[in-house]
Design an enzyme around this catalytic site. Structure first.
Site, short mmCIF file in Angstrom:
data_model
loop_
_atom_site.label_atom_id
_atom_site.label_comp_id
_atom_site.label_asym_id
_atom_site.label_seq_id
_atom_site.Cartn_x
_atom_site.Cartn_y
_atom_site.Cartn_z
N TYR B 221 0.80 -1.22 0.00
CA TYR B 221 0.00 0.00 0.00
C TYR B 221 0.83 1.26 0.00
O TYR B 221 0.30 2.35 -0.22
CB TYR B 221 -0.99 -0.02 1.17
CG TYR B 221 -2.20 -0.85 0.82
CD1 TYR B 221 -2.43 -2.07 1.44
CD2 TYR B 221 -3.06 -0.45 -0.20
CE1 TYR B 221 -3.51 -2.85 1.09
CE2 TYR B 221 -4.14 -1.23 -0.56
CZ TYR B 221 -4.36 -2.43 0.08
OH TYR B 221 -5.41 -3.20 -0.28
N GLU B 307 -7.32 -27.71 11.34
CA GLU B 307 -7.15 -27.12 10.02
C GLU B 307 -8.08 -25.94 9.80
O GLU B 307 -7.66 -24.89 9.33
CB GLU B 307 -7.41 -28.19 8.95
CG GLU B 307 -7.37 -27.66 7.53
CD GLU B 307 -7.77 -28.72 6.51
OE1 GLU B 307 -7.84 -29.90 6.87
OE2 GLU B 307 -7.99 -28.36 5.35
#
Lengths: 337, 487
Positions: B221, B307
């Site tokens: 950015y 997970e």
């Protein structure tokens, strides 16, 4: 009346954690395809009931090992009924044809099945050989069935000649889990992931029947010895029997508690042997439509169950089961001698 | 003008007496500051920007004189307030000019601080390495060469890593491609690439000097017009880290942590605060390790790595978790784990003074599909793409709790459970075959189990997701209890 079967021998796996995925018996040998890279061939000839010598106590010696032929493991092996040709398919997509020597003792590679256009052919999964071993049917990942002429295989590694394809049957695109060729060579059957079952007519090379009834993956399809019936089973946990001429469902056997992974007809067509995910092998009487025996070796999944071909020396029927854990278990029918 | 704040920051490092992580960039910064201390005239230079710029040393002589008049912003020290906004609006050609200007400032400073040992410095600190690169560029400009060159080492995927598992962290990747990027180069794209690399070097140098930490998003950015896509920044940052042979964290670039943790640990932060990971039911974000002094793990008997975030939340919301949360820690990286989560997990599971010498067992709960096994493998052995960073990030002792083949039948005929079972897609199959190729055929039990599991998946053509356990009453509870061995 139920049948009794005794477990006669077990051959435990020497390698840890190598599942046996597929069995292919011939009159003289038993091919074993497993997660390891080599294919083991056991001799099934010298079967005696009462052991006279030490050698007879081990009637299934390891006759030959095809070393490292499928680096990632072999998922399917099949044999021709006349016992002269065998085929194996590996996880890496390779398809190999094997033939027996003149004296019937050892097997050697005839060559690899190399399709003309790999993309058009699709990736092979389940395989089956015709009665004389001349034709190999292979079901693919996208539901096609290719039938190859096994005499035109590429014998050398650099042989670019493509294996001749006799026929290609297209279906709706669902993964082809199982395939079988009828012993009279007239029909090809396939079972798919979406539960569909098809019978193709080999002489007209067209679809003969699209069979309904099983909604879940069909993991095994087998023609009866006389080619009158087709048995199919899978995750739906029932075994469906269809008349091959009319395509109608004539029976179904329920009783399995888990997915049916494999099935086989005995030589007379009277009994069906089925192996399940829960490790149970069941034998069904076709006539009486009921389960006559259940054998459990362990809780590990049975990937493949097969009757050994009937031979003169064998008085009682014998079958073999194999699965996760890599153990081969032989059973023989118990009867009064 | 003179920026007095800059000086104080530098001395803060010296005077603060904060315990430094070994080999941290802070350490090197402090060393640099320490060096400054040794040379009195250098000190003076730093205090008065004008003096510094007007008394250039060694090779920077002519350059700084020449460029001194070129831009009014030349007198500012450090890169932070430099012509960054200007740069982005200029054309590519002009871009190259101001940068060496800024460079000459820093190289001048660097040469002051390390005048006693110029070559050693650059081989030891990342700052020095970056400055060496800039020096080269400045030299090239000075000598009015036609092209400016950078050499970047690109990590490439090892070709066929068959029979090699776990990923051998000590060996270099099988092929290292060295890429020369020239400016202006043969194509506009090459010129752009040169600019991107120099820009990233500049931004990381700034971060290193100021002791701040940037995330890859921050870098992007700063100049989205130049970088184009976040992915480009990601790739070049990793390549630069690889070229310098250091971990990405040494560039003071970290990824924003996406992992969540919950459980019986107390984290003591650098600012003195203590955070309890059990306080928020939703879980707290994995903290950046730079902010952490130590972790209190006395109550921890196991670590569970999950997970998926959905599974993490459903476990955290269950009454079962109320019973067991006082004994362990649960962590999720929401899929493929990021470096911050992996580093945190390693910290938790590896005995060291900072975690009370704890090394509890670590269990992994992933889907029964090729991606699940791949995630497990990354936690255990590291990733192939970032193989150069693996040594400090892997947790080889992690055990595979599930899902395994035997759990597939848990649902029976239940409709909801069967929704947790899906067919493998073509991509899944391809991934499974690729993973099989990389699997060892020999090895310990755990590795052979992974190989067998991959073959099973292909045979069944079915995968099982963790949602399967949620559909079955007590499904998750039973699975966890069987291994976590509680109650």
């Amino acid at each position: 009346m139920s049948k009794q079967y005794l477990q006669t021998h077990t051959l435990a796996s020497t390698q840890p954690a190598a599942d046996i995925f597929s069995l292919a018996p011939t009159p003289t040998h038993l091919f074993v395809g497993s997660g390891s890279s080599s294919i083991k061939i056991y001799s099934t000839k010298g079967q005696v009931i009462h052991a006279d010598t030490a050698a007879d106590e081990h009637p299934y010696p390891l006759a030959q090992t095809l070393e490292k032929v499928h680096p990632l493991g072999a998922h399917h092996v099949c044999s021709s009924q006349d016992g002269k040709v065998a085929a194996s398919a590996g996880f890496g997509g390779e398809l190999k044809i094997w033939e027996i020597s003149e004296d019937g003792t050892s097997w050697s590679a005839r060559g690899d099945v190399v399709p003309q256009d790999k993309k058009k052919a699709g990736e092979s999964w389940a395989i089956a050989l015709s009665e004389d071993g001349k034709y190999l049917a292979a079901a693919t990942h996208d539901g096609r069935i290719n039938v190859y002429d096994t005499t035109t295989t590429a014998s050398a590694a650099d042989d670019k000649t493509a294996t001749q394809r006799i026929a290609q049957y297209e279906t709706k695109g669902s993964f082809g889990l199982s395939v079988d060729l009828s012993s009279n060579g007239a029909m090809t059957a396939s079972g798919h992931q979406n539960g569909s079952i098809y019978i193709f007519n080999n002489s007209t090379q067209r679809l003969a029947h699209s069979l309904t009834g099983l909604l879940k993956p069909v993991r095994a399809v087998r023609f009866s010895p006389a080619c009158k019936f087709l048995a199919a089973a899978g995750d739906a946990r029932i075994i469906a029997l269809y008349d091959t001429l009319s395509g109608e469902q004539v029976a179904n056997f329920s009783g399995h508690a888990s997915w049916v992974m494999s099935l086989d007809w005995n030589w007379s067509g009277e009994f069906l042997l089925c192996g399940g995910y829960d490790g149970k092998a069941k034998i069904w009487s076709v006539e009486r439509k009921e389960c006559v025996a259940t054998q459990t070796e362990s809780e590990k999944c049975l990937w493949s169950v097969r009757w050994l071909p009937k031979s003169a020396s064998m008085r009682n029927e014998t079958f073999v089961t194999a699965g996760a854990g890599g153990t081969l278990a032989f059973y023989r029918e118990a009867s009064g001698t | 003008m003179v920026t007095v704040e800059y000086d104080y920051k530098d001395f803060d490092d010296l005077l603060a007496g904060v315990e430094l992580l070994k080999d941290s960039s802070q350490e090197s910064l402090t060393n640099a500051a320490a060096d400054i201390d040794l040379h009195d005239d250098d000190n003076d230079c730093l205090m008065h920007g004008e003096i510094c710029s007007s008394t250039p040393k060694e090779t920077d002589n002519l350059l700084s004189d020449e460029l001194m008049d070129a831009s009014p912003s030349f007198h500012k020290l450090g890169l932070s307030q430099l012509p960054l906004p200007d740069v982005s609006r200029e054309t590519e050609d002009e871009r190259s000019a101001p940068l060496p200007q800024a460079v000459s400032d820093t190289t001048a400073n660097a040469s002051h601080s390390s005048s006693s040992e110029p070559s050693n410095r650059s081989s030891m600190s990342v700052t020095g390495k970056i400055e060496a690169v800039f020096e080269e560029i400045a030299d090239a400009l000075l000598q009015e060469k036609n092209e400016l060159t950078l050499t970047l080492l690109r990590r490439t995927r090892p070709q066929k890593v068959s029979a090699m598992s776990p990923i051998e962290t000590n060996k270099p990747p099988q092929s290292v491609v060295s890429k020369r990027i020239c400016f202006p180069g043969k194509t506009a794209e090459e010129a752009w690439r040169f600019t991107v690399v120099v820009r990233i070097l500049e931004l990381t140098h700034e971060a290193l000097r100021n002791g701040t930490v940037l995330s890859k998003r921050d870098i992007y950015y700063r100049d989205p017009a130049l970088f184009g896509k976040q992915a480009h920044v990601d790739r070049y940052v990793d390549d630069i880290a690889f070229t310098f042979g250091v971990q990405r964290s040494k560039l003071n670039v970290t990824a924003v942590a996406k992992g969540l943790i919950s459980g019986a640990i107390n984290i003591c932060r650098r600012d003195g605060s203590i955070v309890e990971a059990s306080s928020d039911r939703e879980g707290m974000l994995v903290p950046s390790l730079r902010d952490v002094l130590s972790i209190n793990m006395t109550a921890v008997r196991w670590i569970l790595v999950v997970e998926k975030e959905a599974t993490f939340r459903s476990i955290a919301a269950s009454t079962f978790w109320d019973m067991i949360s006082a004994q362990g820690v649960m962590l999720t990286a929401k899929g493929y784990p990021d470096i911050a989560s992996r580093a945190f997990l390693r910290w938790l599971s590896t005995s060291s003074p900072r975690n009370g010498f704890a090394s509890p067992p670590v269990y992994g709960l992933v889907d029964f599909d090729p991606d699940g096994l791949a995630i497990l493998s990354i936690y255990k052995h590291g990733s192939i793409r970032l193989a150069h960073e693996n040594a400090d990030l892997c947790v080889p002792q992690m055990q595979w709790l599930g899902l395994r083949r035997e759990h597939m039948m848990i649902g029976g005929d239940d409709l909801h459970a069967s929704q947790g079972l899906l067919s493998l897609t073509a991509r899944d199959r391809r991934k499974a075959v690729k993973m099989l190729e990389r699997c060892a055929t020999q090895g310990n039990d755990a590795e052979l189990q992974v190989r067998a599991a991959l073959q099973d998946m292909l045979m069944l053509n079915t995968k099982a997701e963790l949602q399967l356990l949620d559909a079955v009453p007590d499904g998750m509870t039973r699975l966890l209890m069987s291994k976590l061995g509680i109650l």
